[in-house]
Design a protein around this motif. Structure first.
Motif, PDB file in Angstrom:
ATOM      1  N   VAL A 107       0.834  -1.202   0.000  1.00  0.00           N
ATOM      2  CA  VAL A 107       0.000   0.000   0.000  1.00  0.00           C
ATOM      3  C   VAL A 107       0.870   1.254   0.000  1.00  0.00           C
ATOM      4  O   VAL A 107       0.624   2.205  -0.760  1.00  0.00           O
ATOM      5  CB  VAL A 107      -0.957   0.004   1.215  1.00  0.00           C
ATOM      6  N   ILE A 108       1.909   1.265   0.824  1.00  0.00           N
ATOM      7  CA  ILE A 108       2.779   2.446   0.888  1.00  0.00           C
ATOM      8  C   ILE A 108       3.501   2.651  -0.442  1.00  0.00           C
ATOM      9  O   ILE A 108       3.580   3.784  -0.954  1.00  0.00           O
ATOM     10  CB  ILE A 108       3.784   2.303   2.048  1.00  0.00           C
ATOM     11  N   ASN A 109       4.006   1.574  -1.025  1.00  0.00           N
ATOM     12  CA  ASN A 109       4.737   1.693  -2.294  1.00  0.00           C
ATOM     13  C   ASN A 109       3.845   2.181  -3.424  1.00  0.00           C
ATOM     14  O   ASN A 109       4.262   2.994  -4.251  1.00  0.00           O
ATOM     15  CB  ASN A 109       5.353   0.346  -2.677  1.00  0.00           C
ATOM     16  N   GLU A 110       2.630   1.672  -3.476  1.00  0.00           N
ATOM     17  CA  GLU A 110       1.751   1.968  -4.612  1.00  0.00           C
ATOM     18  C   GLU A 110       0.873   3.195  -4.391  1.00  0.00           C
ATOM     19  O   GLU A 110       0.587   3.933  -5.343  1.00  0.00           O
ATOM     20  CB  GLU A 110       0.865   0.756  -4.910  1.00  0.00           C
ATOM     21  N   LEU A 111       0.437   3.419  -3.144  1.00  0.00           N
ATOM     22  CA  LEU A 111      -0.560   4.458  -2.891  1.00  0.00           C
ATOM     23  C   LEU A 111      -0.109   5.517  -1.894  1.00  0.00           C
ATOM     24  O   LEU A 111      -0.792   6.528  -1.737  1.00  0.00           O
ATOM     25  CB  LEU A 111      -1.866   3.821  -2.383  1.00  0.00           C
ATOM     26  N   GLY A 112       1.006   5.277  -1.196  1.00  0.00           N
ATOM     27  CA  GLY A 112       1.533   6.291  -0.293  1.00  0.00           C
ATOM     28  C   GLY A 112       1.267   6.001   1.175  1.00  0.00           C
ATOM     29  O   GLY A 112       0.330   5.283   1.543  1.00  0.00           O
ATOM     30  N   GLU A 113       2.088   6.587   2.027  1.00  0.00           N
ATOM     31  CA  GLU A 113       2.012   6.391   3.470  1.00  0.00           C
ATOM     32  C   GLU A 113       0.681   6.863   4.043  1.00  0.00           C
ATOM     33  O   GLU A 113       0.111   6.229   4.932  1.00  0.00           O
ATOM     34  CB  GLU A 113       3.160   7.134   4.152  1.00  0.00           C
ATOM     35  N   GLU A 114       0.179   7.991   3.549  1.00  0.00           N
ATOM     36  CA  GLU A 114      -1.059   8.536   4.096  1.00  0.00           C
ATOM     37  C   GLU A 114      -2.234   7.589   3.881  1.00  0.00           C
ATOM     38  O   GLU A 114      -3.099   7.461   4.748  1.00  0.00           O
ATOM     39  CB  GLU A 114      -1.366   9.890   3.473  1.00  0.00           C
ATOM     40  N   MET A 115      -2.254   6.908   2.742  1.00  0.00           N
ATOM     41  CA  MET A 115      -3.331   5.945   2.496  1.00  0.00           C
ATOM     42  C   MET A 115      -3.275   4.809   3.507  1.00  0.00           C
ATOM     43  O   MET A 115      -4.310   4.345   4.007  1.00  0.00           O
ATOM     44  CB  MET A 115      -3.249   5.389   1.072  1.00  0.00           C
ATOM     45  N   TRP A 116      -2.071   4.361   3.840  1.00  0.00           N
ATOM     46  CA  TRP A 116      -1.947   3.314   4.842  1.00  0.00           C
ATOM     47  C   TRP A 116      -2.404   3.807   6.209  1.00  0.00           C
ATOM     48  O   TRP A 116      -3.116   3.106   6.927  1.00  0.00           O
ATOM     49  CB  TRP A 116      -0.513   2.816   4.915  1.00  0.00           C
ATOM     50  N   GLN A 117      -2.000   5.010   6.578  1.00  0.00           N
ATOM     51  CA  GLN A 117      -2.401   5.556   7.867  1.00  0.00           C
ATOM     52  C   GLN A 117      -3.913   5.697   7.961  1.00  0.00           C
ATOM     53  O   GLN A 117      -4.502   5.523   9.035  1.00  0.00           O
ATOM     54  CB  GLN A 117      -1.722   6.910   8.097  1.00  0.00           C
ATOM     55  N   GLN A 118      -4.561   5.991   6.842  1.00  0.00           N
ATOM     56  CA  GLN A 118      -6.019   6.096   6.833  1.00  0.00           C
ATOM     57  C   GLN A 118      -6.658   4.751   7.162  1.00  0.00           C
ATOM     58  O   GLN A 118      -7.633   4.689   7.921  1.00  0.00           O
ATOM     59  CB  GLN A 118      -6.498   6.562   5.459  1.00  0.00           C
ATOM     60  N   GLN A 119      -6.094   3.681   6.605  1.00  0.00           N
ATOM     61  CA  GLN A 119      -6.614   2.355   6.917  1.00  0.00           C
ATOM     62  C   GLN A 119      -6.537   2.088   8.420  1.00  0.00           C
ATOM     63  O   GLN A 119      -7.470   1.531   9.022  1.00  0.00           O
ATOM     64  CB  GLN A 119      -5.812   1.284   6.166  1.00  0.00           C
ATOM     65  N   LEU A 120      -5.428   2.474   9.041  1.00  0.00           N
ATOM     66  CA  LEU A 120      -5.257   2.247  10.474  1.00  0.00           C
ATOM     67  C   LEU A 120      -6.254   3.064  11.288  1.00  0.00           C
ATOM     68  O   LEU A 120      -6.817   2.572  12.272  1.00  0.00           O
ATOM     69  CB  LEU A 120      -3.831   2.596  10.888  1.00  0.00           C
ATOM     70  N   ARG A 121      -6.476   4.300  10.876  1.00  0.00           N
ATOM     71  CA  ARG A 121      -7.442   5.148  11.593  1.00  0.00           C
ATOM     72  C   ARG A 121      -8.844   4.578  11.518  1.00  0.00           C
ATOM     73  O   ARG A 121      -9.604   4.612  12.504  1.00  0.00           O
ATOM     74  CB  ARG A 121      -7.423   6.570  11.029  1.00  0.00           C
ATOM     75  N   PHE A 122      -9.192   4.027  10.390  1.00  0.00           N
ATOM     76  CA  PHE A 122     -10.543   3.486  10.221  1.00  0.00           C
ATOM     77  C   PHE A 122     -10.757   2.246  11.093  1.00  0.00           C
ATOM     78  O   PHE A 122     -11.844   2.057  11.655  1.00  0.00           O
ATOM     79  CB  PHE A 122     -10.809   3.165   8.759  1.00  0.00           C
ATOM     80  N   THR A 123      -9.753   1.385  11.204  1.00  0.00           N
ATOM     81  CA  THR A 123      -9.927   0.215  12.070  1.00  0.00           C
ATOM     82  C   THR A 123     -10.004   0.631  13.533  1.00  0.00           C
ATOM     83  O   THR A 123     -10.746   0.025  14.317  1.00  0.00           O
ATOM     84  CB  THR A 123      -8.788  -0.803  11.869  1.00  0.00           C
ATOM     85  N   GLU A 124      -9.269   1.658  13.906  1.00  0.00           N
ATOM     86  CA  GLU A 124      -9.380   2.179  15.273  1.00  0.00           C
ATOM     87  C   GLU A 124     -10.784   2.712  15.535  1.00  0.00           C
ATOM     88  O   GLU A 124     -11.345   2.526  16.621  1.00  0.00           O
ATOM     89  CB  GLU A 124      -8.349   3.282  15.493  1.00  0.00           C
ATOM     90  N   ALA A 125     -11.368   3.356  14.528  1.00  0.00           N
ATOM     91  CA  ALA A 125     -12.719   3.897  14.676  1.00  0.00           C
ATOM     92  C   ALA A 125     -13.740   2.779  14.856  1.00  0.00           C
ATOM     93  O   ALA A 125     -14.718   2.931  15.597  1.00  0.00           O
ATOM     94  CB  ALA A 125     -13.079   4.749  13.468  1.00  0.00           C
TER      95      ALA A 125
END
Length: 255
Positions: free
Chosen positions: A212-230
């Protein structure tokens, strides 16, 4: 990391067959950086008779074993619920379980089709206060051929969850490309392992993170983490309007 889709319970469905296998899978989760797991055995699936299991009790027992073995994982109750007409009644009666007791409900669709009543049922779920989360849409033939159908459901308020092993190519190049396409276009919002065992259906969290980081960027990965926390906190998830995926001149998905 938080994993909201994992078949960790022993002797329930097609996950681990023994308690020792469950503990082995749990240890692998810790190695991959997972700290919390929503345990999601199949429910109302035509191939798995799981309704006689007391999932809450069995998750509590597995948590006790993890604690005894000093495996630092926190477990929550959930289910991967095969779509069926009486889903809301099952949730309201406690026969079916949302993710960690939240408003979010992990819904599995048939791999080859999209039931005609899906849109109506999702509307009813939302009217009752739930948010449907579509499990692994990248592995659904109907969504692969007609991504506009996923776009329609997400535009109406559904979320969807991509599998780590799809991102790493375990299900083939086309599934990998579709998973990345769905994430980049706002059609999939959550990454989870759907892990079943250490032999063939492992967590693959670290490799998926890198993809995900390589193809879409670090911020996209961090968004995934925030959503699971939510999801664990039962907080609302605000997503941007999705885009309909496009293909390039070679006929491959663009992300």
């Amino acid at each position: 990391m938080i994993d909201v889709h994992c078949h960790l319970l022993p002797e329930v469905d097609d996950g681990p067959r023994t308690m020792e296998a469950s503990l082995q899978l749990a240890r692998r989760a810790v190695e991959e950086g997972v700290t919390s797991i929503v345990v999601t055995p199949h429910a109302y699936h035509p191939y798995f008779e799981t309704q006689h299991h007391d999932i809450t009790k069995e998750v509590a027992h597995l948590q006790q074993r993890l604690d005894e073995e000093q495996i630092p994982l926190t477990l929550y109750v959930g289910q991967e619920i095969r779509i069926f007409g009486e889903l809301i009644d099952a949730l309201e009666s406690g026969e079916a379980h949302s993710l960690a007791g939240s408003r979010y409900v992990l819904v599995e669709l048939p791999s080859q089709s999209l039931p005609a009543y899906t849109e109506s049922l999702f509307f009813q779920l939302q009217a009752a206060g739930y948010v449907p989360v579509i499990a692994h849409p990248e592995r659904n033939r109907e969504f692969a051929l007609h991504p506009e159908k996923l776009h329609h459901l997400v535009s109406a308020g559904a979320l969807s969850q991509v599998t780590t092993s799809s991102l790493t190519g375990q299900f083939g190049r086309q599934v990998r490309e579709l998973a990345l396409t769905f994430i980049s276009n706002g059609l999939s919002h959550i990454v989870a392992s759907d892990a079943h065992n250490v032999e063939h259906r492992d967590f693959n969290w670290l490799a998926a993170r890198q993809e995900v980081i390589n193809e879409l960027g670090e911020e996209m990965w961090q968004q995934q983490l925030r959503f699971t926390e939510a999801i664990l906190a039962d907080e609302p998830i605000a997503v941007n309007p999705p885009h309909l995926p496009e293909k390039n001149w070679r006929g491959r998905w663009k992300w």
